[in-house]
Design an enzyme around this catalytic site. Structure first.
Site, PDB file in Angstrom:
ATOM      1  N   LYS A   1      27.141  36.307 -16.898  1.00  0.00           N
ATOM      2  CA  LYS A   1      28.448  36.873 -17.224  1.00  0.00           C
ATOM      3  C   LYS A   1      28.874  36.341 -18.593  1.00  0.00           C
ATOM      4  O   LYS A   1      29.024  35.129 -18.791  1.00  0.00           O
ATOM      5  CB  LYS A   1      29.470  36.469 -16.158  1.00  0.00           C
ATOM      6  CG  LYS A   1      30.869  36.991 -16.477  1.00  0.00           C
ATOM      7  CD  LYS A   1      31.840  36.752 -15.333  1.00  0.00           C
ATOM      8  CE  LYS A   1      33.234  37.232 -15.706  1.00  0.00           C
ATOM      9  NZ  LYS A   1      34.199  37.002 -14.628  1.00  0.00           N
TER      10      LYS A   1
ATOM     11  N   LYS B   1      26.774  41.208 -16.772  1.00  0.00           N
ATOM     12  CA  LYS B   1      28.122  41.705 -17.021  1.00  0.00           C
ATOM     13  C   LYS B   1      28.589  41.256 -18.392  1.00  0.00           C
ATOM     14  O   LYS B   1      28.449  40.081 -18.697  1.00  0.00           O
ATOM     15  CB  LYS B   1      29.036  41.147 -15.934  1.00  0.00           C
ATOM     16  CG  LYS B   1      30.493  41.483 -16.111  1.00  0.00           C
ATOM     17  CD  LYS B   1      31.294  40.842 -15.024  1.00  0.00           C
ATOM     18  CE  LYS B   1      32.763  41.124 -15.306  1.00  0.00           C
ATOM     19  NZ  LYS B   1      33.633  40.365 -14.470  1.00  0.00           N
TER      20      LYS B   1
HETATM   21  C1  PBG Z   1      37.458  37.299 -13.020  1.00  0.00           C
HETATM   22  C2  PBG Z   1      36.797  38.595 -13.276  1.00  0.00           C
HETATM   23  C3  PBG Z   1      36.870  39.327 -14.468  1.00  0.00           C
HETATM   24  C4  PBG Z   1      36.233  40.542 -14.246  1.00  0.00           C
HETATM   25  C5  PBG Z   1      35.733  40.521 -12.937  1.00  0.00           C
HETATM   26  N1  PBG Z   1      36.072  39.298 -12.351  1.00  0.00           N
HETATM   27  C6  PBG Z   1      37.584  39.030 -15.733  1.00  0.00           C
HETATM   28  C7  PBG Z   1      37.375  37.756 -16.410  1.00  0.00           C
HETATM   29  O1  PBG Z   1      36.376  37.049 -16.241  1.00  0.00           O
HETATM   30  O2  PBG Z   1      38.281  37.405 -17.171  1.00  0.00           O
HETATM   31  C8  PBG Z   1      36.139  41.639 -15.246  1.00  0.00           C
HETATM   32  C9  PBG Z   1      35.889  43.029 -14.735  1.00  0.00           C
HETATM   33  C10 PBG Z   1      36.200  44.124 -15.698  1.00  0.00           C
HETATM   34  O3  PBG Z   1      36.516  43.912 -16.882  1.00  0.00           O
HETATM   35  O4  PBG Z   1      36.115  45.286 -15.257  1.00  0.00           O
HETATM   36  N2  PBG Z   1      36.767  36.260 -12.534  1.00  0.00           N
END
Ligand code: PBG
Length: 332
Positions: free
Chosen positions: A202, A256
């Site tokens: 991520k 991601k």
């Molecule tokens: C939070 C989380 C995020 C997303 C999924 N879980 C945002 C972040 O890490 O700030 C993002 C999903 C998206 O942008 O569609 N843990």
């Protein structure tokens, strides 16, 4: 594998593109509704939906509306939904205790959907950010996001979600050691069949902006997430993270965001051959929707093209806000 190409005119690659029938026969990848996991946002209240300005077509739903959405998704052939809670500033605390409460909105939604639509798989998000006063995925002590104390909280959150009936847990926090800790807690608490889809690679991405609006985190977040989410410049590190999470007991892994990281999807699939998913995140959805709304792109066509690219890159499935719209198109 080396491509075989006899010299022209023995080979005319256009022969295989000459008609819809021949193209259909030789098509390498297909998209079906069963490739999708649909992320939905849940909030307190009854019989209400709120639109999200930066995500046209996406709403926050009260639990009863989330149940209706789950029923629709199941009827469309979408195998899984992923639940994200909207929490107001007044529900956020420094100790994040609501994160592992059986009564938080996410766990209420899990129970209601499990009860009404038992055949759809329910995925969750494990991270403290919806409950944290400062919007971070982990506890903050003296300006630092602390790892090990956060992992203990994530384990409690995971068990609460499993008790509520979740099928697939999605740790999205990027702390070290959380997959192993969650897996051993699931084993000892009698949840041997609860799967973990780890957000392994991520990245610290600005494509999450609209999501943070959707869950109420934009104004809460102080600073950035660069000490735990990955640097977009790194590729090798993604493979180390995936290897680590698999060793600790992840069943599935995720890359991601999606579209800007398709090279990572392909490398993960080729290196490990495990169930691999991509999250086409909120900013990817927002930019396609914005261009379509302006008439600059054909919305349906770029939606389908963006989704098939994940299959070509080796993904087994895609978390996407387009899930119901794409499933409707695919079902004719
Ligand atoms: C939070 C989380 C995020 C997303 C999924 N879980 C945002 C972040 O890490 O700030 C993002 C999903 C998206 O942008 O569609 N843990």
């Amino acid at each position: 594998m080396k491509p075989t190409v006899a010299p022209f005119p023995a080979t005319r690659l256009r022969r295989m593109r000459q008609s819809p029938a021949v193209r259909a026969l030789s098509r390498q990848n297909v998209l079906t509704p069963s490739d999708f996991i649909w992320p939905i946002f849940v909030m307190e209240g009854t019989d209400t939906e709120e639109s999200i300005a930066s995500m046209p077509g996406v709403t926050r739903k009260t639990v009863d509306r989330a149940v209706i959405a789950a029923r629709e998704a199941h009827a469309l052939g979408i195998p899984a939904i992923c639940i994200f809670p909207y929490t107001g500033m007044e529900q956020r605390t420094e100790d994040c205790a609501l994160a592992w409460s059986a009564e938080n909105i996410s766990n209420c939604a899990i129970r209601a959907i499990k009860d009404a639509v038992p055949d759809i798989a329910i995925m969750t998000d494990i991270a403290l950010d919806p409950y944290n006063i400062n919007g971070h995925d982990g506890f903050v002590e003296n300006g630092q996001i602390v790892n090990d104390r956060t992992v203990e909280a994530l384990v409690k959150m995971a068990i609460a979600q499993a008790q509520a009936g979740a099928d697939i847990l999605g740790p999205s926090d990027m702390m070290d050691g959380r997959i192993g800790a969650i897996r051993s807690a699931l084993e000892s608490e009698g949840f041997q069949n609860v799967a973990i889809l780890s957000y392994s690679a991520k990245y610290a991405s600005s494509f999450y902006g609209p999501f943070r609006d959707a869950v109420g985190a934009s104004s809460a977040l102080t600073g950035d997430k660069n000490t735990y989410q990955m640097d977009p410049a790194n590729g090798n590190e993604a493979l180390r993270l995936v290897a680590r999470d698999l060793m600790e007991g992840a069943d599935m892994v995720m890359v991601k965001p999606g579209m800007p990281y398709l090279d990572i999807c392909r490398q993960v699939k080729d290196t490990f051959g495990v169930p691999t998913y991509a999250y086409q995140v909120s900013g990817e959805y927002a930019m396609l929707q914005a261009a379509a709304a302006n008439g600059w792109l054909d919305g349906d066509q770029v939606m389908m093209e963006s989704l098939i690219c994940f299959k070509r890159a080796g993904c087994d499935g895609i978390l996407t806000y387009f899930a119901p719209a794409a499933a409707k198109l695919l079902n004719g």
